[in-house]
Design a protein around this motif. Structure first.
Motif, PDB file in Angstrom:
ATOM      1  N   PHE A   8       0.728  -1.203   0.118  1.00 32.15           N
ATOM      2  CA  PHE A   8      -0.007   0.062   0.046  1.00 32.15           C
ATOM      3  C   PHE A   8       0.841   1.178   0.107  1.00 32.15           C
ATOM      4  N   ARG A   9       1.882   1.243   0.763  1.00 35.74           N
ATOM      5  CA  ARG A   9       2.925   2.328   1.011  1.00 35.74           C
ATOM      6  C   ARG A   9       3.533   2.680  -0.220  1.00 35.74           C
ATOM      7  N   LYS A  10       3.901   1.669  -1.198  1.00 34.00           N
ATOM      8  CA  LYS A  10       4.621   1.988  -2.486  1.00 34.00           C
ATOM      9  C   LYS A  10       3.463   2.466  -3.253  1.00 34.00           C
ATOM     10  N   ALA A  11       2.449   2.150  -3.667  1.00 28.83           N
ATOM     11  CA  ALA A  11       1.328   2.557  -4.375  1.00 28.83           C
ATOM     12  C   ALA A  11       1.204   4.011  -3.814  1.00 28.83           C
ATOM     13  N   ALA A  12       0.864   4.060  -2.534  1.00 27.17           N
ATOM     14  CA  ALA A  12       0.399   5.615  -2.057  1.00 27.17           C
ATOM     15  C   ALA A  12       1.555   6.563  -2.300  1.00 27.17           C
ATOM     16  N   LYS A  13       2.817   6.193  -2.292  1.00 28.62           N
ATOM     17  CA  LYS A  13       3.751   7.272  -2.548  1.00 28.62           C
ATOM     18  C   LYS A  13       3.827   7.569  -4.077  1.00 28.62           C
ATOM     19  N   GLN A  14       3.126   6.878  -4.789  1.00 29.47           N
ATOM     20  CA  GLN A  14       3.019   7.116  -6.299  1.00 29.47           C
ATOM     21  C   GLN A  14       1.787   8.010  -6.521  1.00 29.47           C
ATOM     22  N   GLY A  15       0.781   8.323  -5.526  1.00 29.26           N
ATOM     23  CA  GLY A  15      -0.384   9.005  -5.550  1.00 29.26           C
ATOM     24  C   GLY A  15      -1.671   8.192  -5.766  1.00 29.26           C
ATOM     25  N   HIS A  16      -1.576   6.727  -5.763  1.00 28.77           N
ATOM     26  CA  HIS A  16      -2.488   5.951  -5.783  1.00 28.77           C
ATOM     27  C   HIS A  16      -3.850   6.059  -4.986  1.00 28.77           C
ATOM     28  N   PRO A  17      -4.843   6.687  -5.119  1.00 27.06           N
ATOM     29  CA  PRO A  17      -5.679   7.021  -3.802  1.00 27.06           C
ATOM     30  C   PRO A  17      -6.428   5.760  -3.248  1.00 27.06           C
ATOM     31  N   THR A  18      -6.763   4.677  -3.967  1.00 28.21           N
ATOM     32  CA  THR A  18      -7.258   3.522  -3.197  1.00 28.21           C
ATOM     33  C   THR A  18      -6.115   3.188  -2.193  1.00 28.21           C
TER      34      THR A  18
END
Length: 415
Positions: free
Chosen positions: A177-187
């Protein structure tokens, strides 16, 4: 957990490009591209398909898009294979065929195209066009995630979070989740916020939860908006602020997010952060109920039962209780049992009442457990059974149900 967005553009025409279309003329670069495509240039074929699919520089035309994607896909162009799969999945320009979509996604995915791997994983995850297989979904999500695709990382996090296709591992869920979140993925941002809020796979940190919810919310992600509103209403990780809660709930509700619609209804019902308004409460409950929210269906049933914000209508109350009860909402199951027991809004049926009481009682709902005790004590709807009656009274009493405690005392059951 939240869904997955297909990367298909809308069906609006570009006003900038509208002029040349009046005379059937196209920009010179499109004519050049068409000439190259007709001579077999695979990249030109893909680009021409993309232009037709998106309505860029030519009128949108899914049939033409499919035709050119097919030509490129047949020659092994990975992006064309993915987009052709999307058209088959959605029945755009071709006859809808989920299995054919899977076939093209697979061809693209096996070439290592990360986005196709994500799409193929999704098909396995949902059993769309292929037999559902969580292990295969996990495998393709991982391939996508390991190439750095945020959508794949978010989906992989969900698999670890729920233990689907892999052993449940909250720490791994947080990592992805953190990897995706740092790329701005809202989910992923919203899901990472949940992990911080409840301390799953990471130390509980409501301030950090708010930070991630806000990032998702500010991108317009309804789930993030709802979660942020809830933090404001509860004063978790942020100063309690009813007006801010209402603002974020409304943003999510305006997108049709059922939980936000239900919570807005409750704020209006209680006059919390907004003026008490039963009619508006009923309006928001109805929106959420129509979207299938079982809490709102129960709340709307209560308002019909009591004639709050609308004319009293017991039969309509039964209707909404049943919708919520069928989804497993224990409060609604208990209320529906009561309606059957007393014959309110429908024909009395003690056996049916006992059936619904039991459903709620087995979920741990104390009032229904007490009602099950009464049913067995009185032998109405079920054969009288003192032992069963005492069992249910004791179960309810352990949850602090005062009437159940009184019954136990009367029956000599103690604690």
């Amino acid at each position: 957990m939240s869904g997955f967005l297909l990367c298909l553009n809308g069906h609006a025409y570009s006003t900038e490009a509208a002029g040349p279309f009046r005379n059937g003329e196209y920009p010179a670069e499109v004519d050049l591209l068409r000439g190259m495509a007709e001579k077999g240039d695979v990249d030109a074929q893909y680009k021409l398909g993309d232009i037709y699919q998106t309505g860029t520089k030519v009128p949108e035309n899914d049939y033409e898009a499919a035709r050119w994607y097919q030509k490129a896909a047949d020659k092994g162009h990975a992006k064309a294979q993915l987009q052709l799969g999307v058209l088959y999945e959605n029945g755009a320009g071709v006859v809808e065929d989920k299995a054919e979509a899977v076939r093209w996604y697979r061809k693209s995915a096996e070439q290592g195209y990360a986005e196709a791997q994500l799409y193929l994983g999704r098909m396995y995850d949902g059993g769309i066009g292929v037999v559902q297989d969580s292990s295969e979904a996990f495998r393709w999500y991982r391939k996508s995630a390991e190439q750095g695709l945020a959508g794949g990382q978010s989906r992989l996090g969900v698999m670890y979070d729920n233990g689907r296709g892999v052993r449940q591992d909250q720490s791994e869920a947080v990592k992805w989740f953190r990897k995706a979140a740092k790329q701005g993925h809202p989910t992923a941002q919203s899901n990472l916020g949940l992990k911080y809020e409840f301390g799953q796979g990471v130390a509980r940190n409501p301030i950090e939860a708010v930070r991630w919810y806000r990032k998702a919310a500010e991108q317009g992600w309804a789930e993030g908006q709802f979660n942020l509103g809830t933090m404001y209403i509860e004063g978790k990780g942020v100063k309690k602020d009813g007006m801010e809660a209402v603002r974020w709930y409304r943003k999510a509700a305006d997108q049709g997010y059922p939980s936000a619609e239900n919570n807005l209804g409750t704020l209006y019902y209680n006059g919390n952060a907004v003026a008490k308004d039963l009619q508006r409460a009923a309006e928001w409950y109805r929106k959420a109920a129509d979207h299938g929210n079982s809490f709102a269906q129960t709340n709307l049933g209560n308002m019909y039962y009591n004639g709050e914000g609308m004319a009293e209508d017991k039969a309509e109350a039964v209707n909404w209780y049943r919708k919520a009860a069928d989804q497993g909402r224990p409060e609604a199951q208990n209320y529906l049992g009561k309606m059957y027991y007393d014959g309110i809004g429908l024909t009395a049926d003690k056996a049916e009442a006992a059936k619904w009481y039991r459903k709620a009682a087995e979920q741990g709902y104390a009032e229904a457990q007490y009602n099950m005790g009464l049913v067995y004590e009185q032998g109405i709807g079920l054969p009288a059974d003192r032992t069963e009656a005492m069992k249910w009274f004791l179960t309810a009493a352990r949850q602090g149900h005062a009437n159940a405690r009184q019954k136990l005392s009367e029956m000599g059951g103690g604690r």
